[in-house]
Scaffold this motif. Structure first.
Motif, PDB file in Angstrom:
ATOM      1  N   ALA A   1     -60.438  77.763 -17.420  1.00  0.00           N
ATOM      2  CA  ALA A   1     -59.173  78.275 -17.974  1.00  0.00           C
ATOM      3  C   ALA A   1     -59.064  79.748 -17.608  1.00  0.00           C
ATOM      4  CB  ALA A   1     -59.128  78.093 -19.486  1.00  0.00           C
ATOM      5  N   ARG A   2     -57.844  80.151 -17.221  1.00  0.00           N
ATOM      6  CA  ARG A   2     -57.646  81.534 -16.788  1.00  0.00           C
ATOM      7  C   ARG A   2     -56.253  81.994 -17.202  1.00  0.00           C
ATOM      8  NH1 ARG A   2     -57.563  82.122 -10.565  1.00  0.00           N
ATOM      9  NH2 ARG A   2     -55.440  81.374 -10.946  1.00  0.00           N
ATOM     10  N   TRP A   3     -56.179  83.225 -17.701  1.00  0.00           N
ATOM     11  CA  TRP A   3     -54.910  83.813 -18.097  1.00  0.00           C
ATOM     12  C   TRP A   3     -54.797  85.190 -17.460  1.00  0.00           C
ATOM     13  CZ3 TRP A   3     -58.668  81.949 -21.323  1.00  0.00           C
ATOM     14  CH2 TRP A   3     -58.412  80.723 -21.949  1.00  0.00           C
ATOM     15  N   GLY A   4     -53.593  85.582 -17.058  1.00  0.00           N
ATOM     16  CA  GLY A   4     -53.451  86.899 -16.446  1.00  0.00           C
ATOM     17  C   GLY A   4     -51.999  87.233 -16.155  1.00  0.00           C
ATOM     18  N   HIS A   5     -51.786  88.423 -15.654  1.00  0.00           N
ATOM     19  CA  HIS A   5     -50.435  88.852 -15.281  1.00  0.00           C
ATOM     20  C   HIS A   5     -50.531  89.752 -14.056  1.00  0.00           C
ATOM     21  CE1 HIS A   5     -51.817  92.265 -17.748  1.00  0.00           C
ATOM     22  NE2 HIS A   5     -51.040  92.997 -16.936  1.00  0.00           N
ATOM     23  N   ASP A   6     -49.398  89.935 -13.412  1.00  0.00           N
ATOM     24  CA  ASP A   6     -49.312  90.731 -12.195  1.00  0.00           C
ATOM     25  C   ASP A   6     -48.059  91.608 -12.303  1.00  0.00           C
ATOM     26  OD1 ASP A   6     -49.314  91.813  -9.698  1.00  0.00           O
ATOM     27  OD2 ASP A   6     -49.095  89.916  -8.609  1.00  0.00           O
TER      28      ASP A   6
ATOM     29  N   ASN B   1     -50.811  74.644 -14.005  1.00  0.00           N
ATOM     30  CA  ASN B   1     -50.489  76.061 -13.818  1.00  0.00           C
ATOM     31  C   ASN B   1     -49.167  76.360 -14.530  1.00  0.00           C
ATOM     32  OD1 ASN B   1     -52.485  77.332 -11.847  1.00  0.00           O
ATOM     33  ND2 ASN B   1     -51.916  75.440 -10.789  1.00  0.00           N
ATOM     34  N   LYS B   2     -49.178  77.402 -15.352  1.00  0.00           N
ATOM     35  CA  LYS B   2     -47.944  77.847 -15.990  1.00  0.00           C
ATOM     36  C   LYS B   2     -47.538  79.176 -15.358  1.00  0.00           C
ATOM     37  CE  LYS B   2     -45.846  79.171 -20.386  1.00  0.00           C
ATOM     38  NZ  LYS B   2     -46.072  79.436 -21.823  1.00  0.00           N
TER      39      LYS B   2
ATOM     40  N   THR C   1     -49.357  84.265 -15.465  1.00  0.00           N
ATOM     41  CA  THR C   1     -49.805  82.930 -15.036  1.00  0.00           C
ATOM     42  C   THR C   1     -50.942  82.463 -15.929  1.00  0.00           C
ATOM     43  OG1 THR C   1     -51.359  83.875 -13.432  1.00  0.00           O
ATOM     44  CG2 THR C   1     -49.160  83.298 -12.639  1.00  0.00           C
ATOM     45  N   ASP C   2     -50.917  81.169 -16.222  1.00  0.00           N
ATOM     46  CA  ASP C   2     -52.029  80.479 -16.891  1.00  0.00           C
ATOM     47  C   ASP C   2     -52.505  79.374 -15.962  1.00  0.00           C
ATOM     48  OD1 ASP C   2     -51.366  82.129 -18.949  1.00  0.00           O
ATOM     49  OD2 ASP C   2     -50.501  80.554 -20.222  1.00  0.00           O
ATOM     50  N   ASN C   3     -53.820  79.177 -15.943  1.00  0.00           N
ATOM     51  CA  ASN C   3     -54.380  78.142 -15.063  1.00  0.00           C
ATOM     52  C   ASN C   3     -55.440  77.363 -15.832  1.00  0.00           C
ATOM     53  OD1 ASN C   3     -56.865  77.539 -12.995  1.00  0.00           O
ATOM     54  ND2 ASN C   3     -54.877  77.120 -12.056  1.00  0.00           N
ATOM     55  N   TYR C   4     -55.373  76.034 -15.755  1.00  0.00           N
ATOM     56  CA  TYR C   4     -56.328  75.168 -16.450  1.00  0.00           C
ATOM     57  C   TYR C   4     -56.803  74.084 -15.471  1.00  0.00           C
ATOM     58  CZ  TYR C   4     -53.850  77.299 -20.371  1.00  0.00           C
ATOM     59  OH  TYR C   4     -53.263  78.188 -21.230  1.00  0.00           O
TER      60      TYR C   4
ATOM     61  N   VAL D   1     -32.014  78.533 -11.941  1.00  0.00           N
ATOM     62  CA  VAL D   1     -33.328  78.860 -11.374  1.00  0.00           C
ATOM     63  C   VAL D   1     -34.297  79.077 -12.533  1.00  0.00           C
ATOM     64  CG1 VAL D   1     -34.666  80.455  -9.973  1.00  0.00           C
ATOM     65  CG2 VAL D   1     -32.310  79.894  -9.335  1.00  0.00           C
ATOM     66  N   MET D   2     -35.376  78.266 -12.541  1.00  0.00           N
ATOM     67  CA  MET D   2     -36.338  78.358 -13.643  1.00  0.00           C
ATOM     68  C   MET D   2     -37.159  79.645 -13.521  1.00  0.00           C
ATOM     69  SD  MET D   2     -37.808  74.466 -14.089  1.00  0.00           S
ATOM     70  CE  MET D   2     -38.331  74.352 -12.378  1.00  0.00           C
ATOM     71  N   THR D   3     -37.239  80.340 -14.632  1.00  0.00           N
ATOM     72  CA  THR D   3     -38.091  81.546 -14.664  1.00  0.00           C
ATOM     73  C   THR D   3     -39.429  81.257 -15.353  1.00  0.00           C
ATOM     74  OG1 THR D   3     -37.101  82.255 -16.747  1.00  0.00           O
ATOM     75  CG2 THR D   3     -36.084  83.055 -14.690  1.00  0.00           C
TER      76      THR D   3
END
Length: 482
Positions: A72-77, A117-118, A93-96, A130-132
């Motif tokens: 599991a990973r969470w972060g931003h850019d 992935n979120k 972004t979230d990643n599982y 357009v989905m954000t």
């Protein structure tokens, strides 16, 4: 002073045991060995190490078993938008991931997992429809197969073998140390028992020498004997006193060694011990065939297997590598996670890649030297194992030959002791009748005492040799070994 009293008390107990024979409260060999196993921290350490190494060898069984993994990973850019037309404040972004991976013994490496992935474009203004913020759902399969260096599982199998055999070597070496300690403890038991009997024999010899001295001294006072007889008897008395003292010193040393194996004070009191059974020792059967390998020899066998596997890894590691790999995934996207998961099975949304990887070391001389060094290490381990096997055969031959000779010698010593005893008793009767000399009785006394002491020592030697036979018994192999 206290130490001397304790020592004398311990020796007195041994002498009492030897004089009175086996008693109900006697400390048997099995009971003593249980004390050693339960109280000797050296034995407990080596035996526990052996058991632990045997269990650790099971780690090798994990190399080719499925592995569950999760991530599991969470972060931003917040770096500047790219391309510039995309306007947002932050990319979060979230990643599982959840799946199963497995390496197969034939070389294939595989991963089968599900990835979610979120993606959230915070503060985005992409325009209508357009989905954000949305979810990507992807079941994935990843495969990789080495074809050259380490190809078809050679490196993986060698790594597994190293893990197994290194632990086997540790297991056997520790087991050998534990067994050697038990053999030493058993020999210490019989040594103490034997020297207690020797002390008794020397005390009886001293008493006999004192009786002879008193007898010839009385005769000399009545002018019925010679002063030379008194001098000879006095010399024998002094000699017997010295021999008794030497025997007690040996018994003291045997007592300290006996207590050392059970982690007791050097002069801790000792219960009655089993007496040496001469008759049974005279009829022992000496095994001709070796029951099994000693654990130290098994350790060299495991070390040889380790060296071979190490050599295999060095060779594979320094070859060019050529791997074939591929990835296949299904894809689904929606602003709702459940819908994204449902859409992941939709046709014409899959992703597939195939590729090859190649790598080759350019320092050919170094790789050649590394391979040569690995082969030499393997050869050295093979030679060590061959010598260990040869030495074991020689040791077995020497042990069985020594045991056979000692058994046959004990039979002769038993007959010699009986003859010397009869000869001495007859000569003592002749001395009382005035038909022989004191000197002749002294000689016969010395011959008998020497025969009795030699027989006891020979029996203790046989018992020590018998204990060494246990080093070759197959049931001594630690559980878990090959």
């Amino acid at each position: 002073m206290k130490l001397k009293q304790t020592t004398s008390y311990g020796i007195a107990l041994l002498l009492s045991a030897a004089l009175s024979g086996p008693q109900a409260g006697a400390l048997t060999l099995n009971e003593y060995m249980n004390q050693v196993k339960g109280q000797n921290t050296g034995y407990q350490g080596t035996s526990t190490q052996s058991e632990g190494a045997g269990l650790k060898s099971r780690e090798a069984d994990l190399y080719f078993t499925p592995q569950l993994f999760a991530e599991a990973r969470w972060g931003h850019d917040e770096k500047p938008n790219s391309p510039p037309v995309m306007v947002y404040d932050q990319l979060a972004t979230d990643n599982y991931k959840l799946g199963v991976s497995q390496q197969f013994s034939f070389g294939l490496q595989s991963k089968l997992y599900y990835e979610l992935n979120k993606t959230n474009f915070v503060g985005a203004s992409f325009g209508p429809n357009v989905m954000t913020e949305y979810w990507d759902a992807s079941p994935k399969l990843e495969l990789s197969m080495p074809l050259w260096g380490g190809g078809f599982g050679r490196s993986a199998r060698a790594t597994q073998e190293i893990t197994r055999q290194q632990n086997f070597a540790d297991q056997y070496n520790s087991g050998a140390q534990a067994n050697n300690l038990l053999v030493g403890a058993e020999a210490a038991y019989w040594r103490l028992s034997a020297w207690s009997e020797v002390v008794v024999i020397q005390e009886q010899a001293l008493k006999a020498a004192q009786n002879i001295h008193d007898y010839v001294a009385r005769k000399q006072k009545m002018n019925l004997g010679e002063k030379a007889d008194v001098i000879q008897a006095q010399a024998l008395l002094e000699s017997r006193t010295l021999e008794l003292q030497v025997a007690k010193n040996e018994a003291h040393d045997a007592l300290r060694n006996f207590n050392k194996f059970r982690n007791q004070e050097p002069y801790a009191t000792v219960e009655n011990l089993e007496k040496v059974d001469f008759k049974s020792l005279e009829s022992i059967t000496v095994p001709q065939a070796r029951p099994g390998d000693r654990l130290d020899v098994k350790a060299t066998e495991a070390q040889l297997a380790t060296a071979k596997a190490n050599s295999q890894i060095v060779r594979e590691r320094n070859r060019p590598t050529l791997d074939v790999y591929g990835t296949y995934a299904l894809n689904g996207r929606d602003d709702a996670m459940n819908e994204a998961i449902k859409n992941s099975g939709t046709e014409n949304r899959d992703t597939a890649f195939m590729g090859v990887r190649f790598n080759m070391p350019l320092n050919l001389k170094a790789t050649s030297d590394a391979r040569s060094g690995a082969m030499k290490s393997e050869k050295a381990a093979e030679l060590n194992h061959q010598y260990a096997q040869y030495a074991q055969e020689m040791d077995w031959t020497t042990l069985t030959r020594s045991l056979t000779d000692a058994r046959d010698n004990l039979k002769l010593l038993g007959r010699i002791e009986e003859v010397q005893k009869s000869k001495l008793e007859n000569e003592r009767a002749r001395l009382r009748q005035g038909r022989t000399t004191t000197y002749q009785v002294l000689l016969f006394e010395q011959d008998y005492t020497q025969a009795a002491v030699t027989r006891v020592k020979s029996a203790a030697n046989i018992l020590g040799l018998q204990s060494q036979l246990k080093l070759y018994e197959t049931q001594n192999s630690p559980e878990g070994g090959k």
